[in-house]
Scaffold this motif. Sequence first.
Motif, PDB file in Angstrom:
ATOM      1  N   GLU A 166       0.821  -1.210   0.000  1.00 19.38           N
ATOM      2  CA  GLU A 166       0.000   0.000   0.000  1.00 19.38           C
ATOM      3  C   GLU A 166       0.855   1.260   0.000  1.00 19.38           C
ATOM      4  N   ALA A 190       2.151   1.771  -3.559  1.00 19.19           N
ATOM      5  CA  ALA A 190       1.170   1.575  -4.635  1.00 19.19           C
ATOM      6  C   ALA A 190       1.385   2.515  -5.814  1.00 19.19           C
ATOM      7  N   VAL A 191       1.646   3.776  -5.564  1.00 23.28           N
ATOM      8  CA  VAL A 191       1.843   4.733  -6.657  1.00 23.28           C
ATOM      9  C   VAL A 191       3.071   4.351  -7.472  1.00 23.28           C
ATOM     10  N   ARG A 192       4.145   4.014  -6.805  1.00 18.35           N
ATOM     11  CA  ARG A 192       5.386   3.635  -7.502  1.00 18.35           C
ATOM     12  C   ARG A 192       5.185   2.351  -8.318  1.00 18.35           C
ATOM     13  N   TYR A 193       4.520   1.367  -7.732  1.00 17.76           N
ATOM     14  CA  TYR A 193       4.299   0.101  -8.429  1.00 17.76           C
ATOM     15  C   TYR A 193       3.382   0.276  -9.640  1.00 17.76           C
ATOM     16  N   THR A 194       2.370   1.109  -9.491  1.00 11.70           N
ATOM     17  CA  THR A 194       1.473   1.382 -10.615  1.00 11.70           C
ATOM     18  C   THR A 194       2.225   2.068 -11.748  1.00 11.70           C
ATOM     19  N   GLU A 195       3.073   3.012 -11.419  1.00  9.63           N
ATOM     20  CA  GLU A 195       3.882   3.699 -12.429  1.00  9.63           C
ATOM     21  C   GLU A 195       4.856   2.726 -13.085  1.00  9.63           C
ATOM     22  N   GLN A 196       5.436   1.836 -12.311  1.00  9.53           N
ATOM     23  CA  GLN A 196       6.366   0.857 -12.856  1.00  9.53           C
ATOM     24  C   GLN A 196       5.682  -0.023 -13.905  1.00  9.53           C
ATOM     25  N   ARG A 222       3.006   0.653 -15.523  1.00  8.76           N
ATOM     26  CA  ARG A 222       2.592   1.500 -16.648  1.00  8.76           C
ATOM     27  C   ARG A 222       3.752   1.698 -17.623  1.00  8.76           C
TER      28      ARG A 222
END
Length: 90
Positions: free
Chosen positions: A58, A61-67, A69
């Motif tokens: 959690e 989350a932002v970093r993983y989503t960007e990765q 993407r």
Amino acid sequence: RRAAASAGKGGLRRETPVLLKRDDGSLVVGTVDLAFDEDTPDFVGWTVVDFKTDREVEAMAVRYTEQVRIYSEAIGAATGSPTRGVVLVL
């Protein structure tokens, strides 16, 4: 199951290196955990999966989503196909 079906058709990639040249000239290098080409009624293209096993998902989350993407963008650029990304927490 969808990835396994894709493997039978030669459309599965695991631990695959990717390289993406961004608009500003910078390069992004990474390794995609899993990508598979699929042709279903709701999507035709590559599904890119990034596995995460850490406990602080959690918070990241932002970093993983960007990765995922960026990985999806790299695969789309390389294949000319649509992509979608999934972060899969194990």
